[in-house]
Design a protein around this motif. Structure first.
Motif, short mmCIF file in Angstrom:
data_model
loop_
_atom_site.label_atom_id
_atom_site.label_comp_id
_atom_site.label_asym_id
_atom_site.label_seq_id
_atom_site.Cartn_x
_atom_site.Cartn_y
_atom_site.Cartn_z
N GLY A 194 0.82 -1.22 0.00
CA GLY A 194 0.00 0.00 0.00
C GLY A 194 0.85 1.26 0.00
N HIS A 195 1.90 1.23 0.78
CA HIS A 195 2.83 2.36 0.82
C HIS A 195 3.46 2.60 -0.55
N SER A 196 3.78 1.52 -1.24
CA SER A 196 4.40 1.64 -2.56
C SER A 196 3.45 2.28 -3.55
N PRO A 240 10.23 12.69 6.37
CA PRO A 240 10.36 11.96 7.64
C PRO A 240 9.23 10.97 7.91
N LEU A 241 8.03 11.26 7.48
CA LEU A 241 6.89 10.40 7.80
C LEU A 241 6.65 9.33 6.75
N GLU A 242 6.64 9.71 5.50
CA GLU A 242 6.22 8.78 4.45
C GLU A 242 7.37 8.05 3.77
N GLY A 243 8.61 8.59 3.82
CA GLY A 243 9.72 7.94 3.14
C GLY A 243 9.70 8.18 1.64
N GLU A 279 14.46 5.82 5.67
CA GLU A 279 14.45 6.55 4.41
C GLU A 279 13.34 6.06 3.48
N GLU A 280 13.16 4.75 3.39
CA GLU A 280 12.22 4.20 2.41
C GLU A 280 10.78 4.16 2.91
N LEU A 281 10.58 3.82 4.18
CA LEU A 281 9.23 3.65 4.71
C LEU A 281 8.82 4.75 5.69
N GLY A 282 9.75 5.63 6.02
CA GLY A 282 9.41 6.71 6.93
C GLY A 282 9.26 6.25 8.37
N PHE A 283 8.91 7.20 9.21
CA PHE A 283 8.77 6.92 10.64
C PHE A 283 7.65 5.91 10.90
N ILE A 284 6.57 6.01 10.14
CA ILE A 284 5.43 5.09 10.34
C ILE A 284 5.84 3.66 10.04
N GLY A 285 6.53 3.45 8.94
CA GLY A 285 6.98 2.10 8.60
C GLY A 285 7.99 1.57 9.59
#
Length: 478
Positions: free
Chosen positions: A127-129, A349-352, A391-397
């Protein structure tokens, strides 16, 4: 009443030997196909895929061997051009095999949350992708590949009976020993230093990859010395030879990971496992271990100047640039990559920036299938996995991944000392080589061993619960 013919014991042993040796003959034939020519290299992968369909243990062996076939030294065997498609074929066959051959034991119901958690992470990354990644199809394919591989490995290791699990892990250990033995003859040949002319890469394609594999073997053999009450003497030879191979590879991350993996297990293992250090590592009071320690200490003192010089060379030089200390070497080799990642973390920072995407997306070289246009390869060179996740998924990931790592460590610690040391070493390797979410190369071996380490203790619980259930439900015959 049905009478069964009495088969002589010698014939039973012959049949058992024949039944036990044929999988290794098949695997040897697959390796021969990979080495024979570029035209037969792709056939080797599809042969492994067919082999993986025969059972869960065979699926794990096939995945491990596909890792070796992918990372083989180009001076030994050339790529046939179908490596990427072949790897995916083996992965898909292994997942299908685990699905059809897997069984859920009554006592293993508690295992489901971790497998579901792994799949949940995969769904989150997909979903993030879709929402974030600038190259969505690459990120989605990498997410599916990782989540399918990790979930299948955990399921396979956890559902296998103890005897089969031990047999498969034994094959993996001896496979690394064979890899070490096959590499040493290349130390006197240019082929062994093909990548940079300095670091020893053995039969693999990179010194860092070879050093990482030897770090796993070194930690595994050393942990067995501590983890077994009466460890065999030959383990000392394996540990020493693998340590020498790490030094020859000039892979500093591998050397640090092996040392901290075993040392950290001695310090943190008892607390995570809830057992005393002697119960977790009975080899600490073994006479054999202490005799070996004093022999090594005496030998080290006798060769102190040479050992000190080699250690200094390993730490401060890579054969290409002089540095002053281990931290300076780390900064030299990973500093540039870290700076780019930190810049992206500050901007997003959040989403990457997207799963499996290089710090500079435009610099990615993406290989695509000629028929369907699907991405089959998209390397993103990065070094420090915690920063990679941010970096890739952000803080949430990262907040979703961190508990998964903790559960992995705690589960392996509750097994035995060896499984925890191997797990910790594999994770520490990711401070220099980001392979935790990359099942394409060396990451496949790491994922296989992480699944084994997590399942080691819990599968034994399942076996005992199954035995108890059978005793309660089956009639007793005298």
């Amino acid at each position: 009443m049905t009478y069964r013919p009495i088969i002589p014991r010698s014939k039973r042993r012959t049949r058992a030997s024949a039944a036990g040796i044929w999988p290794y003959l098949v695997l040897a034939f697959v390796v021969a196909l990979r080495l024979a020519s570029a035209s037969t290299a792709t056939l080797a992968y599809f042969g492994l895929g067919a082999f993986a369909l025969l059972g869960q243990g065979h699926a794990i062996r096939a995945l491990a061997l596909s890792c070796l076939l992918t990372m083989i030294n180009p001076g030994i065997a050339q790529d046939g051009g179908g490596t990427s498609i072949g790897r995916y074929a083996v992965l898909l066959a292994a997942a299908v095999s685990v699905f059809f051959h897997g069984t859920v034991l009554p006592g293993d119901m508690r295992l489901r949350p971790f497998i579901l958690y792994t799949l949940l992470i995969g769904l989150f990354i997909i979903g993030h992708s879709i929402l974030v990644s600038p190259i969505a199809d690459v990120s989605i394919l990498k997410a599916i590949s990782w989540s399918l591989t990790m979930a299948a490995l955990i399921s396979a290791w956890c559902s296998m009976p103890k005897r089969e699990r031990d047999n498969v892990s034994r094959d993996l250990f001896w496979g690394l020993v064979i890899l070490l033995a096959a590499s040493f003859p290349l130390a006197a040949m240019p082929t062994g230093y093909l990548t940079n002319g300095s670091g020893f890469q053995g039969v693999l394609n990179q010194p860092q990859v070879f050093g990482s594999a030897m770090a796993i073997l070194c930690a595994w053999s050393t942990a067995r010395l501590f983890g077994e009450a009466h460890p065999p003497w030959w383990l000392l030879g394996v540990a020493g030879a693998s340590l020498a191979a790490i030094l020859m590879s000039e892979a500093r991350t591998a050397g640090v990971a092996a040392i901290l993996g075993v040392g950290g297990s001695l310090l943190a293992g008892p607390g995570l496992a809830g057992r005393s250090i002697i119960r977790m590592a009975p080899g600490l009071i073994s006479k054999r271990v202490w005799i070996a320690f004093f022999i090594l200490l005496a030998g080290g003192l006798m060769m102190a100047p040479m050992v000190a010089d080699r250690a200094q060379t390993f730490i401060t030089k890579s054969g290409r640039a002089e540095v002053n200390g281990l931290l300076a070497a780390y900064e030299l080799s990973r500093g540039g990559l870290m700076d780019r990642m930190l810049d992206n973390i500050e901007k997003h920072p959040l989403e990457g920036i997207g799963f499996g995407i290089a710090s500079s997306p435009r610099s990615m070289a993406i290989e695509r299938d000629a028929l369907f246009g699907l991405p089959t390869g998209a390397a993103a060179e990065k070094g420090v996995t915690p920063l990679v996740v941010l970096e890739e998924l952000g803080f949430i990931g990262a907040m979703l991944i961190a508990p998964w790592i903790w559960l992995l460590l705690r589960g392996s610690a509750r097994g035995d000392f060896t499984s925890f040391a191997v797990c910790l070493t594999a994770l520490l390797l990711n401070l220099g080589e980001a392979t935790l979410f990359s099942p394409g190369g060396f990451g496949m071996l790491s994922l296989i061993l992480l699944g084994w380490a997590y399942a080691n203790r819990r599968s034994r619980v399942g076996d005992q619960d199954l035995a108890d259930t059978r005793r309660r439900t089956l009639p007793a015959y005298k």
